[in-house]
Write a protein that holds these residues in place. Structure first.
Motif, PDB file in Angstrom:
ATOM      1  N   LEU A  79       0.828  -1.203   0.000  1.00 19.70           N
ATOM      2  CA  LEU A  79       0.000   0.000   0.000  1.00 19.70           C
ATOM      3  C   LEU A  79       0.865   1.256   0.000  1.00 19.70           C
ATOM      4  CD1 LEU A  79      -2.871   1.183   0.138  1.00 19.70           C
ATOM      5  CD2 LEU A  79      -2.657   1.134   2.624  1.00 19.70           C
ATOM      6  N   VAL A  80       1.872   1.277   0.827  1.00 18.00           N
ATOM      7  CA  VAL A  80       2.778   2.440   0.868  1.00 18.00           C
ATOM      8  C   VAL A  80       3.504   2.590  -0.463  1.00 18.00           C
ATOM      9  CG1 VAL A  80       4.862   3.355   1.961  1.00 18.00           C
ATOM     10  CG2 VAL A  80       3.042   2.391   3.376  1.00 18.00           C
ATOM     11  N   LEU A  81       4.006   1.488  -0.989  1.00 19.96           N
ATOM     12  CA  LEU A  81       4.744   1.515  -2.249  1.00 19.96           C
ATOM     13  C   LEU A  81       3.858   1.985  -3.402  1.00 19.96           C
ATOM     14  CD1 LEU A  81       7.448   0.588  -3.690  1.00 19.96           C
ATOM     15  CD2 LEU A  81       6.175  -1.485  -4.205  1.00 19.96           C
ATOM     16  N   LEU A  82       2.680   1.402  -3.529  1.00 22.13           N
ATOM     17  CA  LEU A  82       1.793   1.782  -4.625  1.00 22.13           C
ATOM     18  C   LEU A  82       1.213   3.187  -4.430  1.00 22.13           C
ATOM     19  CD1 LEU A  82      -0.034  -1.588  -5.339  1.00 22.13           C
ATOM     20  CD2 LEU A  82       1.758  -0.494  -6.683  1.00 22.13           C
ATOM     21  N   TYR A  83       1.033   3.603  -3.183  1.00 22.38           N
ATOM     22  CA  TYR A  83       0.581   4.977  -2.935  1.00 22.38           C
ATOM     23  C   TYR A  83       1.621   5.971  -3.442  1.00 22.38           C
ATOM     24  CZ  TYR A  83      -0.615   9.285  -0.526  1.00 22.38           C
ATOM     25  OH  TYR A  83      -0.897  10.591  -0.251  1.00 22.38           O
ATOM     26  N   VAL A  84       2.870   5.712  -3.104  1.00 23.36           N
ATOM     27  CA  VAL A  84       3.932   6.635  -3.541  1.00 23.36           C
ATOM     28  C   VAL A  84       4.021   6.661  -5.066  1.00 23.36           C
ATOM     29  CG1 VAL A  84       6.442   6.974  -3.562  1.00 23.36           C
ATOM     30  CG2 VAL A  84       5.276   6.473  -1.418  1.00 23.36           C
ATOM     31  N   ILE A  85       4.006   5.502  -5.685  1.00 21.04           N
ATOM     32  CA  ILE A  85       4.173   5.459  -7.140  1.00 21.04           C
ATOM     33  C   ILE A  85       2.925   5.956  -7.867  1.00 21.04           C
ATOM     34  CG2 ILE A  85       4.515   3.936  -9.125  1.00 21.04           C
ATOM     35  CD1 ILE A  85       6.270   2.192  -7.295  1.00 21.04           C
ATOM     36  N   LEU A  86       1.773   5.393  -7.537  1.00 22.82           N
ATOM     37  CA  LEU A  86       0.569   5.696  -8.321  1.00 22.82           C
ATOM     38  C   LEU A  86      -0.097   7.011  -7.939  1.00 22.82           C
ATOM     39  CD1 LEU A  86      -1.027   2.134  -8.547  1.00 22.82           C
ATOM     40  CD2 LEU A  86       0.173   3.397 -10.334  1.00 22.82           C
ATOM     41  N   THR A  87      -0.211   7.286  -6.637  1.00 25.96           N
ATOM     42  CA  THR A  87      -0.922   8.498  -6.234  1.00 25.96           C
ATOM     43  C   THR A  87      -0.053   9.741  -6.400  1.00 25.96           C
ATOM     44  OG1 THR A  87      -2.258   7.239  -4.689  1.00 25.96           O
ATOM     45  CG2 THR A  87      -2.181   9.612  -4.354  1.00 25.96           C
ATOM     46  N   LEU A  88       1.164   9.690  -5.917  1.00 29.36           N
ATOM     47  CA  LEU A  88       2.000  10.889  -5.962  1.00 29.36           C
ATOM     48  C   LEU A  88       2.528  11.200  -7.360  1.00 29.36           C
ATOM     49  CD1 LEU A  88       3.997  10.542  -2.624  1.00 29.36           C
ATOM     50  CD2 LEU A  88       1.861  11.760  -3.065  1.00 29.36           C
ATOM     51  N   PHE A  89       2.840  10.175  -8.147  1.00 37.47           N
ATOM     52  CA  PHE A  89       3.418  10.433  -9.461  1.00 37.47           C
ATOM     53  C   PHE A  89       2.403  10.387 -10.605  1.00 37.47           C
ATOM     54  CE2 PHE A  89       7.237   8.860  -7.173  1.00 37.47           C
ATOM     55  CZ  PHE A  89       7.967  10.024  -7.256  1.00 37.47           C
ATOM     56  N   SER A 142       1.763   1.235 -14.886  1.00 39.01           N
ATOM     57  CA  SER A 142       1.719  -0.202 -14.600  1.00 39.01           C
ATOM     58  C   SER A 142       3.111  -0.802 -14.535  1.00 39.01           C
ATOM     59  CB  SER A 142       0.898  -0.925 -15.664  1.00 39.01           C
ATOM     60  OG  SER A 142      -0.404  -0.433 -15.695  1.00 39.01           O
ATOM     61  N   ILE A 143       3.976  -0.429 -15.455  1.00 35.78           N
ATOM     62  CA  ILE A 143       5.338  -0.990 -15.494  1.00 35.78           C
ATOM     63  C   ILE A 143       6.150  -0.547 -14.281  1.00 35.78           C
ATOM     64  CG2 ILE A 143       7.519  -0.933 -16.762  1.00 35.78           C
ATOM     65  CD1 ILE A 143       5.821  -0.870 -19.343  1.00 35.78           C
ATOM     66  N   ILE A 144       6.106   0.733 -13.956  1.00 33.66           N
ATOM     67  CA  ILE A 144       6.873   1.223 -12.806  1.00 33.66           C
ATOM     68  C   ILE A 144       6.342   0.618 -11.514  1.00 33.66           C
ATOM     69  CG2 ILE A 144       7.429   3.287 -11.458  1.00 33.66           C
ATOM     70  CD1 ILE A 144       7.559   4.815 -14.108  1.00 33.66           C
ATOM     71  N   SER A 145       5.031   0.505 -11.395  1.00 29.46           N
ATOM     72  CA  SER A 145       4.445  -0.103 -10.195  1.00 29.46           C
ATOM     73  C   SER A 145       4.822  -1.574 -10.091  1.00 29.46           C
ATOM     74  CB  SER A 145       2.924   0.028 -10.228  1.00 29.46           C
ATOM     75  OG  SER A 145       2.553   1.372 -10.222  1.00 29.46           O
ATOM     76  N   ALA A 146       4.784  -2.284 -11.200  1.00 25.57           N
ATOM     77  CA  ALA A 146       5.147  -3.709 -11.189  1.00 25.57           C
ATOM     78  C   ALA A 146       6.617  -3.903 -10.834  1.00 25.57           C
ATOM     79  CB  ALA A 146       4.844  -4.339 -12.543  1.00 25.57           C
ATOM     80  N   ILE A 147       7.482  -3.034 -11.292  1.00 24.10           N
ATOM     81  CA  ILE A 147       8.901  -3.119 -10.935  1.00 24.10           C
ATOM     82  C   ILE A 147       9.082  -2.875  -9.438  1.00 24.10           C
ATOM     83  CG2 ILE A 147      11.150  -1.987 -11.208  1.00 24.10           C
ATOM     84  CD1 ILE A 147      10.412  -1.609 -14.183  1.00 24.10           C
ATOM     85  N   GLY A 148       8.386  -1.871  -8.901  1.00 24.72           N
ATOM     86  CA  GLY A 148       8.469  -1.612  -7.460  1.00 24.72           C
ATOM     87  C   GLY A 148       7.958  -2.774  -6.634  1.00 24.72           C
ATOM     88  N   VAL A 149       6.841  -3.352  -7.045  1.00 29.03           N
ATOM     89  CA  VAL A 149       6.285  -4.509  -6.332  1.00 29.03           C
ATOM     90  C   VAL A 149       7.238  -5.701  -6.426  1.00 29.03           C
ATOM     91  CG1 VAL A 149       4.413  -6.211  -6.397  1.00 29.03           C
ATOM     92  CG2 VAL A 149       3.881  -3.783  -6.524  1.00 29.03           C
ATOM     93  N   THR A 150       7.886  -5.876  -7.568  1.00 32.12           N
ATOM     94  CA  THR A 150       8.810  -6.992  -7.756  1.00 32.12           C
ATOM     95  C   THR A 150      10.024  -6.876  -6.843  1.00 32.12           C
ATOM     96  OG1 THR A 150       8.111  -7.195 -10.056  1.00 32.12           O
ATOM     97  CG2 THR A 150      10.194  -8.221  -9.463  1.00 32.12           C
ATOM     98  N   VAL A 151      10.562  -5.682  -6.697  1.00 37.07           N
ATOM     99  CA  VAL A 151      11.694  -5.496  -5.780  1.00 37.07           C
ATOM    100  C   VAL A 151      11.285  -5.829  -4.353  1.00 37.07           C
ATOM    101  CG1 VAL A 151      13.255  -3.767  -4.786  1.00 37.07           C
ATOM    102  CG2 VAL A 151      12.848  -3.808  -7.247  1.00 37.07           C
TER     103      VAL A 151
END
Length: 151
Positions: A15-25, A92-101
């Motif tokens: 949730l924190v990771l996807l919030y930073v990537i999807l909501t803020l950017f 989607s790609i940036i979020s998937a990379i973040g989730v993968t790490v």
């Protein structure tokens, strides 16, 4: 109880990771990120962490989680009527990379603390295969006709 703790840890970190990537950017609303994290967390925990990780290794499970995250994030974000963000593919790609790490390190935590190796369920280390060799007394094979001639 270990699974509940692991699922909560996965949900909060995702949730924190996807919030930073999807909501803020990319400007995705928090409610959409929350639903996306809930669906992605449950599906990837069942498929990647409980089913695939015990049967394979961390690398294979992480690659599968990348594909799963990319497809789920893209599909869920594409289902909205008017997406408020510029590029669905890039988000989607940036979020998937973040989730993968994150998943790479989460799999290490799962293997060490949650998944129990007992009996036939033990994971085998495929990097150290032990081959057995066959040996015989005969150095050179003898054809059946040569055997008859010697008698």
């Amino acid at each position: 109880m270990k699974h509940v703790w692991a699922l909560c840890l996965k949900f909060i970190a995702s949730l924190v990771l996807l919030y930073v990537i999807l909501t803020l950017f990319f400007g995705v609303p928090f409610g959409d990120v929350f639903v996306l994290t809930l669906i992605l967390g449950i599906v990837s925990y069942l498929v990647g962490d409980l089913w695939l990780l015990p049967r394979t290794n961390n690398t294979t499970a992480t690659m599968a989680d990348f594909g799963l995250a990319l497809i789920l994030i893209w599909a869920i974000l594409a289902m909205q009527d008017n997406p408020p963000y510029a590029s669905l593919a890039m988000a989607s790609i940036i979020s998937a990379i973040g989730v993968t790490v994150f998943e790479y390190f989460f799999h290490r935590y799962m293997a060490a603390n949650v998944l129990e190796e007992t009996g036939d369920e033990k994971r085998k280390n495929t990097g150290s295969l032990q081959y057995q060799h066959e040996a015989s007394d005969e150095l050179f094979p003898v054809s059946p006709s040569e055997k008859r001639d010697k008698k």
